[in-house]
Design a protein around this motif. Structure first.
Motif, mmCIF file in Angstrom:
data_model
loop_
_atom_site.group_PDB
_atom_site.id
_atom_site.type_symbol
_atom_site.label_atom_id
_atom_site.label_comp_id
_atom_site.label_asym_id
_atom_site.label_seq_id
_atom_site.Cartn_x
_atom_site.Cartn_y
_atom_site.Cartn_z
ATOM 1 N N PRO A 81 41.827 42.410 41.809
ATOM 2 C CA PRO A 81 42.048 43.327 42.927
ATOM 3 C C PRO A 81 43.542 43.414 43.285
ATOM 4 O O PRO A 81 44.303 42.466 43.064
ATOM 5 C CB PRO A 81 41.238 42.717 44.069
ATOM 6 C CG PRO A 81 40.136 41.975 43.365
ATOM 7 C CD PRO A 81 40.792 41.415 42.127
ATOM 8 N N TYR A 82 43.915 44.536 43.842
ATOM 9 C CA TYR A 82 45.289 44.832 44.232
ATOM 10 C C TYR A 82 45.818 43.746 45.170
ATOM 11 O O TYR A 82 45.140 43.336 46.107
ATOM 12 C CB TYR A 82 45.288 46.207 44.905
ATOM 13 C CG TYR A 82 46.628 46.785 45.210
ATOM 14 C CD1 TYR A 82 47.610 46.901 44.234
ATOM 15 C CD2 TYR A 82 46.908 47.259 46.473
ATOM 16 C CE1 TYR A 82 48.842 47.467 44.515
ATOM 17 C CE2 TYR A 82 48.135 47.835 46.775
ATOM 18 C CZ TYR A 82 49.096 47.925 45.785
ATOM 19 O OH TYR A 82 50.313 48.488 46.075
ATOM 20 N N GLY A 83 47.017 43.272 44.899
ATOM 21 C CA GLY A 83 47.610 42.160 45.642
ATOM 22 C C GLY A 83 47.555 42.282 47.154
ATOM 23 O O GLY A 83 47.094 41.355 47.835
ATOM 24 N N GLN A 131 44.013 41.801 48.319
ATOM 25 C CA GLN A 131 43.632 40.383 48.246
ATOM 26 C C GLN A 131 44.207 39.606 49.418
ATOM 27 O O GLN A 131 43.529 38.773 50.017
ATOM 28 C CB GLN A 131 44.124 39.753 46.943
ATOM 29 C CG GLN A 131 43.302 40.082 45.736
ATOM 30 C CD GLN A 131 43.614 39.140 44.597
ATOM 31 O OE1 GLN A 131 43.428 37.941 44.723
ATOM 32 N NE2 GLN A 131 44.091 39.685 43.486
ATOM 33 N N ALA A 132 45.476 39.863 49.731
ATOM 34 C CA ALA A 132 46.141 39.144 50.819
ATOM 35 C C ALA A 132 45.467 39.423 52.155
ATOM 36 O O ALA A 132 45.225 38.497 52.944
ATOM 37 C CB ALA A 132 47.622 39.527 50.865
ATOM 38 N N ALA A 133 45.157 40.681 52.420
ATOM 39 C CA ALA A 133 44.492 41.043 53.675
ATOM 40 C C ALA A 133 43.110 40.396 53.760
ATOM 41 O O ALA A 133 42.702 39.911 54.825
ATOM 42 C CB ALA A 133 44.386 42.560 53.796
ATOM 43 N N ALA A 134 42.390 40.382 52.650
ATOM 44 C CA ALA A 134 41.060 39.773 52.626
ATOM 45 C C ALA A 134 41.145 38.260 52.833
ATOM 46 O O ALA A 134 40.332 37.678 53.563
ATOM 47 C CB ALA A 134 40.356 40.094 51.306
ATOM 48 N N LEU A 135 42.125 37.623 52.226
ATOM 49 C CA LEU A 135 42.270 36.171 52.323
ATOM 50 C C LEU A 135 42.549 35.736 53.756
ATOM 51 O O LEU A 135 42.068 34.684 54.198
ATOM 52 C CB LEU A 135 43.374 35.685 51.382
ATOM 53 C CG LEU A 135 43.360 34.212 51.028
ATOM 54 C CD1 LEU A 135 42.001 33.763 50.478
ATOM 55 C CD2 LEU A 135 44.454 33.906 50.022
ATOM 56 N N VAL A 136 43.286 36.547 54.501
ATOM 57 C CA VAL A 136 43.550 36.243 55.912
ATOM 58 C C VAL A 136 42.236 36.102 56.672
ATOM 59 O O VAL A 136 42.124 35.306 57.592
ATOM 60 C CB VAL A 136 44.443 37.344 56.547
ATOM 61 C CG1 VAL A 136 44.448 37.260 58.068
ATOM 62 C CG2 VAL A 136 45.854 37.263 56.003
ATOM 63 N N ARG A 137 41.216 36.851 56.254
ATOM 64 C CA ARG A 137 39.908 36.808 56.912
ATOM 65 C C ARG A 137 38.943 35.826 56.241
ATOM 66 O O ARG A 137 37.775 35.761 56.599
ATOM 67 C CB ARG A 137 39.288 38.195 56.926
ATOM 68 C CG ARG A 137 40.104 39.161 57.754
ATOM 69 C CD ARG A 137 39.444 40.492 57.849
ATOM 70 N NE ARG A 137 40.331 41.425 58.510
ATOM 71 C CZ ARG A 137 39.930 42.496 59.125
ATOM 72 N NH1 ARG A 137 38.645 42.792 59.178
ATOM 73 N NH2 ARG A 137 40.789 43.304 59.698
ATOM 74 N N GLY A 138 39.425 35.119 55.231
ATOM 75 C CA GLY A 138 38.587 34.125 54.576
ATOM 76 C C GLY A 138 37.811 34.624 53.370
ATOM 77 O O GLY A 138 36.908 33.939 52.895
ATOM 78 N N TYR A 139 38.157 35.791 52.855
ATOM 79 C CA TYR A 139 37.475 36.339 51.683
ATOM 80 C C TYR A 139 38.395 36.205 50.471
ATOM 81 O O TYR A 139 39.447 36.834 50.412
ATOM 82 C CB TYR A 139 37.131 37.818 51.878
ATOM 83 C CG TYR A 139 36.362 38.111 53.141
ATOM 84 C CD1 TYR A 139 35.074 37.619 53.342
ATOM 85 C CD2 TYR A 139 36.935 38.894 54.138
ATOM 86 C CE1 TYR A 139 34.377 37.902 54.508
ATOM 87 C CE2 TYR A 139 36.242 39.186 55.304
ATOM 88 C CZ TYR A 139 34.975 38.679 55.491
ATOM 89 O OH TYR A 139 34.289 38.970 56.636
ATOM 90 N N ASP A 140 37.985 35.414 49.499
ATOM 91 C CA ASP A 140 38.776 35.207 48.288
ATOM 92 C C ASP A 140 38.290 36.165 47.199
ATOM 93 O O ASP A 140 37.189 36.014 46.679
ATOM 94 C CB ASP A 140 38.659 33.765 47.825
ATOM 95 C CG ASP A 140 39.503 33.458 46.603
ATOM 96 O OD1 ASP A 140 40.257 34.341 46.127
ATOM 97 O OD2 ASP A 140 39.415 32.315 46.112
ATOM 98 N N LEU A 141 39.124 37.139 46.866
ATOM 99 C CA LEU A 141 38.773 38.137 45.856
ATOM 100 C C LEU A 141 39.401 37.838 44.503
ATOM 101 O O LEU A 141 39.232 38.602 43.555
ATOM 102 C CB LEU A 141 39.231 39.532 46.319
ATOM 103 C CG LEU A 141 38.817 39.990 47.717
ATOM 104 C CD1 LEU A 141 39.392 41.380 48.014
ATOM 105 C CD2 LEU A 141 37.318 39.962 47.889
ATOM 106 N N SER A 142 40.134 36.734 44.406
ATOM 107 C CA SER A 142 40.952 36.467 43.222
ATOM 108 C C SER A 142 40.171 36.345 41.921
ATOM 109 O O SER A 142 40.717 36.597 40.849
ATOM 110 C CB SER A 142 41.798 35.212 43.435
ATOM 111 O OG SER A 142 40.976 34.072 43.585
#
Length: 150
Positions: free
Chosen positions: A50-52, A55-66
């Motif tokens: 996924p687009y960087g 991914q960063a926005a999702a990770l802030v909310r606890g969702y790891d898309l990596s």
């Protein structure tokens, strides 16, 4: 409630992988066992994560898309999934062209959050509003899972 769900957007690097990741996390919290995947109608990003910024926005909310990788939707997906959710009207039209006569399992993701008044999940790759896209994706995912039970 469908037991297998495919989320579809244009390139499978922003909206649909986010919808997959958010829905997966929310389903796990509710103890729901669903088979989830995402794909794009286009092939530009096949094999890429996924687009960087998404991914960063999702990770802030606890969702790891990596761990997700882009792929293109195929005709076989119409047999593999109970429900295919398009992120916007253009994706829906593309899906209908790919598998004519199978519209019963196609819906817009925003159908699950009618209270928002939104008919599509805007593409943050172009709008640059990754947080706004996640807000809407979370509402749609919660609405989808509400149909599955607790």
């Amino acid at each position: 409630m469908a037991q297998s769900i495919l989320f579809v957007c244009l390139g499978n690097i922003c909206r649909s992988p986010s919808a997959e990741g958010v829905t997966r996390a929310l389903a796990a919290r509710r103890g729901l066992d669903l088979r989830l995947d995402s794909a794009g109608t286009g092939d530009w990003h096949v094999g890429k994560p996924p687009y960087g910024p998404m991914q960063a926005a999702a990770l802030v909310r606890g969702y790891d898309l990596s761990g997700l990788r882009a792929r293109q939707v195929s005709r076989a997906d119409f047999d593999r999934f109970d429900l295919i959710l398009a992120m916007d009207a253009q994706n829906m039209a593309d899906l209908r062209r790919l598998a004519p006569g199978r519209d019963a399992q196609l819906r817009l993701f925003t159908d699950f959050a009618p209270e928002t008044g939104m008919t599509e999940v805007p593409d943050p790759y172009f709008t640059r509003d990754f947080t706004g896209a996640l807000d809407l994706i979370e509402l749609c995912a919660a609405g989808l899972l509400d149909q599955a039970g607790p």
